[in-house]
Design a protein around this motif. Structure first.
Motif, mmCIF file in Angstrom:
data_model
loop_
_atom_site.group_PDB
_atom_site.id
_atom_site.type_symbol
_atom_site.label_atom_id
_atom_site.label_comp_id
_atom_site.label_asym_id
_atom_site.label_seq_id
_atom_site.Cartn_x
_atom_site.Cartn_y
_atom_site.Cartn_z
ATOM 1 N N ASP A 187 0.815 -1.217 0.000
ATOM 2 C CA ASP A 187 0.000 0.000 0.000
ATOM 3 C C ASP A 187 0.847 1.264 0.000
ATOM 4 O O ASP A 187 0.555 2.214 -0.717
ATOM 5 N N LYS A 188 1.920 1.283 0.810
ATOM 6 C CA LYS A 188 2.727 2.505 0.884
ATOM 7 C C LYS A 188 3.472 2.795 -0.423
ATOM 8 O O LYS A 188 3.835 3.922 -0.689
ATOM 9 N N CYS A 189 3.671 1.781 -1.261
ATOM 10 C CA CYS A 189 4.334 1.990 -2.556
ATOM 11 C C CYS A 189 3.505 2.923 -3.440
ATOM 12 O O CYS A 189 4.053 3.648 -4.262
ATOM 13 N N ARG A 190 2.191 2.878 -3.289
ATOM 14 C CA ARG A 190 1.293 3.695 -4.099
ATOM 15 C C ARG A 190 1.249 5.148 -3.632
ATOM 16 O O ARG A 190 0.770 6.016 -4.344
ATOM 17 N N ILE A 191 1.755 5.396 -2.419
ATOM 18 C CA ILE A 191 1.648 6.735 -1.817
ATOM 19 C C ILE A 191 3.006 7.413 -1.637
ATOM 20 O O ILE A 191 3.172 8.579 -1.963
ATOM 21 N N ILE A 192 3.977 6.677 -1.108
ATOM 22 C CA ILE A 192 5.272 7.245 -0.709
ATOM 23 C C ILE A 192 6.360 6.838 -1.696
ATOM 24 O O ILE A 192 6.545 5.650 -1.969
ATOM 25 N N ASP A 193 7.083 7.817 -2.211
ATOM 26 C CA ASP A 193 8.227 7.568 -3.087
ATOM 27 C C ASP A 193 9.382 7.066 -2.220
ATOM 28 O O ASP A 193 9.789 7.757 -1.285
ATOM 29 N N PRO A 194 9.919 5.868 -2.442
ATOM 30 C CA PRO A 194 10.981 5.346 -1.577
ATOM 31 C C PRO A 194 12.279 6.132 -1.738
ATOM 32 O O PRO A 194 12.623 6.582 -2.830
ATOM 33 N N ALA A 195 12.971 6.291 -0.621
ATOM 34 C CA ALA A 195 14.262 6.993 -0.622
ATOM 35 C C ALA A 195 15.343 6.059 -1.147
ATOM 36 O O ALA A 195 15.251 4.832 -1.030
ATOM 37 N N LEU A 196 16.368 6.645 -1.732
ATOM 38 C CA LEU A 196 17.504 5.881 -2.233
ATOM 39 C C LEU A 196 18.345 5.412 -1.050
ATOM 40 O O LEU A 196 18.758 6.212 -0.213
ATOM 41 N N ALA A 197 18.570 4.111 -0.936
ATOM 42 C CA ALA A 197 19.356 3.527 0.150
ATOM 43 C C ALA A 197 20.642 2.938 -0.417
ATOM 44 O O ALA A 197 20.614 2.238 -1.423
ATOM 45 N N ASP A 198 21.753 3.226 0.244
ATOM 46 C CA ASP A 198 23.058 2.716 -0.167
ATOM 47 C C ASP A 198 23.198 1.270 0.306
ATOM 48 O O ASP A 198 23.052 0.976 1.485
ATOM 49 N N LEU A 199 23.448 0.356 -0.616
ATOM 50 C CA LEU A 199 23.641 -1.055 -0.278
ATOM 51 C C LEU A 199 25.115 -1.400 -0.092
ATOM 52 O O LEU A 199 25.454 -2.514 0.271
ATOM 53 N N GLY A 200 25.980 -0.434 -0.371
ATOM 54 C CA GLY A 200 27.414 -0.675 -0.289
ATOM 55 C C GLY A 200 27.943 -1.254 -1.587
ATOM 56 O O GLY A 200 27.176 -1.714 -2.432
ATOM 57 N N GLY A 201 29.219 -1.198 -1.768
ATOM 58 C CA GLY A 201 29.840 -1.747 -2.972
ATOM 59 C C GLY A 201 29.444 -1.007 -4.232
ATOM 60 O O GLY A 201 29.428 -1.593 -5.312
ATOM 61 N N GLY A 202 29.055 0.276 -4.107
ATOM 62 C CA GLY A 202 28.665 1.056 -5.274
ATOM 63 C C GLY A 202 27.246 0.780 -5.742
ATOM 64 O O GLY A 202 26.864 1.180 -6.828
ATOM 65 N N ARG A 203 26.449 0.070 -4.925
ATOM 66 C CA ARG A 203 25.064 -0.235 -5.312
ATOM 67 C C ARG A 203 24.095 0.531 -4.431
ATOM 68 O O ARG A 203 24.370 0.784 -3.259
ATOM 69 N N ALA A 204 22.969 0.894 -5.007
ATOM 70 C CA ALA A 204 21.914 1.591 -4.276
ATOM 71 C C ALA A 204 20.564 1.105 -4.782
ATOM 72 O O ALA A 204 20.454 0.582 -5.893
ATOM 73 N N VAL A 205 19.534 1.262 -3.948
ATOM 74 C CA VAL A 205 18.190 0.828 -4.320
ATOM 75 C C VAL A 205 17.180 1.815 -3.742
ATOM 76 O O VAL A 205 17.390 2.370 -2.674
ATOM 77 N N ALA A 206 16.119 2.059 -4.481
ATOM 78 C CA ALA A 206 15.007 2.865 -3.996
ATOM 79 C C ALA A 206 13.788 1.954 -3.962
ATOM 80 O O ALA A 206 13.073 1.810 -4.950
ATOM 81 N N CYS A 207 13.594 1.273 -2.832
ATOM 82 C CA CYS A 207 12.493 0.310 -2.689
ATOM 83 C C CYS A 207 12.146 0.189 -1.214
ATOM 84 O O CYS A 207 13.044 0.112 -0.367
ATOM 85 N N HIS A 208 10.845 0.166 -0.914
ATOM 86 C CA HIS A 208 10.422 0.024 0.478
ATOM 87 C C HIS A 208 10.802 -1.332 1.054
ATOM 88 O O HIS A 208 10.950 -1.472 2.264
ATOM 89 N N LEU A 209 10.986 -2.340 0.233
ATOM 90 C CA LEU A 209 11.404 -3.653 0.715
ATOM 91 C C LEU A 209 12.840 -3.646 1.237
ATOM 92 O O LEU A 209 13.218 -4.486 2.037
ATOM 93 N N HIS A 210 13.633 -2.690 0.762
ATOM 94 C CA HIS A 210 15.046 -2.621 1.145
ATOM 95 C C HIS A 210 15.363 -1.381 1.957
ATOM 96 O O HIS A 210 16.531 -1.023 2.110
ATOM 97 N N ALA A 211 14.333 -0.752 2.504
ATOM 98 C CA ALA A 211 14.537 0.469 3.277
ATOM 99 C C ALA A 211 15.235 0.132 4.597
ATOM 100 O O ALA A 211 15.047 -0.939 5.168
ATOM 101 N N ALA A 212 16.033 1.084 5.057
ATOM 102 C CA ALA A 212 16.721 0.900 6.342
ATOM 103 C C ALA A 212 15.683 0.912 7.464
ATOM 104 O O ALA A 212 14.717 1.668 7.405
ATOM 105 N N PRO A 213 15.848 0.081 8.478
ATOM 106 C CA PRO A 213 14.881 0.071 9.590
ATOM 107 C C PRO A 213 14.880 1.406 10.313
ATOM 108 O O PRO A 213 15.915 2.042 10.473
ATOM 109 N N ALA A 214 13.693 1.837 10.725
ATOM 110 C CA ALA A 214 13.556 3.137 11.399
ATOM 111 C C ALA A 214 13.920 3.038 12.846
ATOM 112 O O ALA A 214 13.975 2.042 13.451
#
Length: 72
Positions: A45-72
């Motif tokens: 549901d939140k995917c339809r409302i909130i634009d996910p922030a870009l999260a650094d995965l390390g090693g030069g990789r990044a992802v913008a996805c709520h499934l891979h968001a850093a824990p709050a």
């Protein structure tokens, strides 16, 4: 990953094709929230409302996805 070709044409011809379901979002009027939510098989549901922030995965990789968001 399914888009990466295999060097052996016989193996490539036997690979099953991945069909992406859903609607291709408009470039001129993108959907609210995550731009990929109309086609994502793991949409929440939140995917339809909130634009996910870009999260650094390390090693030069990044992802913008709520499934891979850093824990709050």
């Amino acid at each position: 990953m399914a888009a990466i070709p295999v060097a052996d044409p016989e193996v490539e011809a036997k690979r099953p094709r991945t069909i992406v379901k859903g609607e291709v979002p408009s470039v001129l009027k993108p959907p609210s929230g995550c731009r990929f939510h109309p086609r994502c098989p793991k949409v929440m549901d939140k995917c339809r409302i909130i634009d996910p922030a870009l999260a650094d995965l390390g090693g030069g990789r990044a992802v913008a996805c709520h499934l891979h968001a850093a824990p709050a």
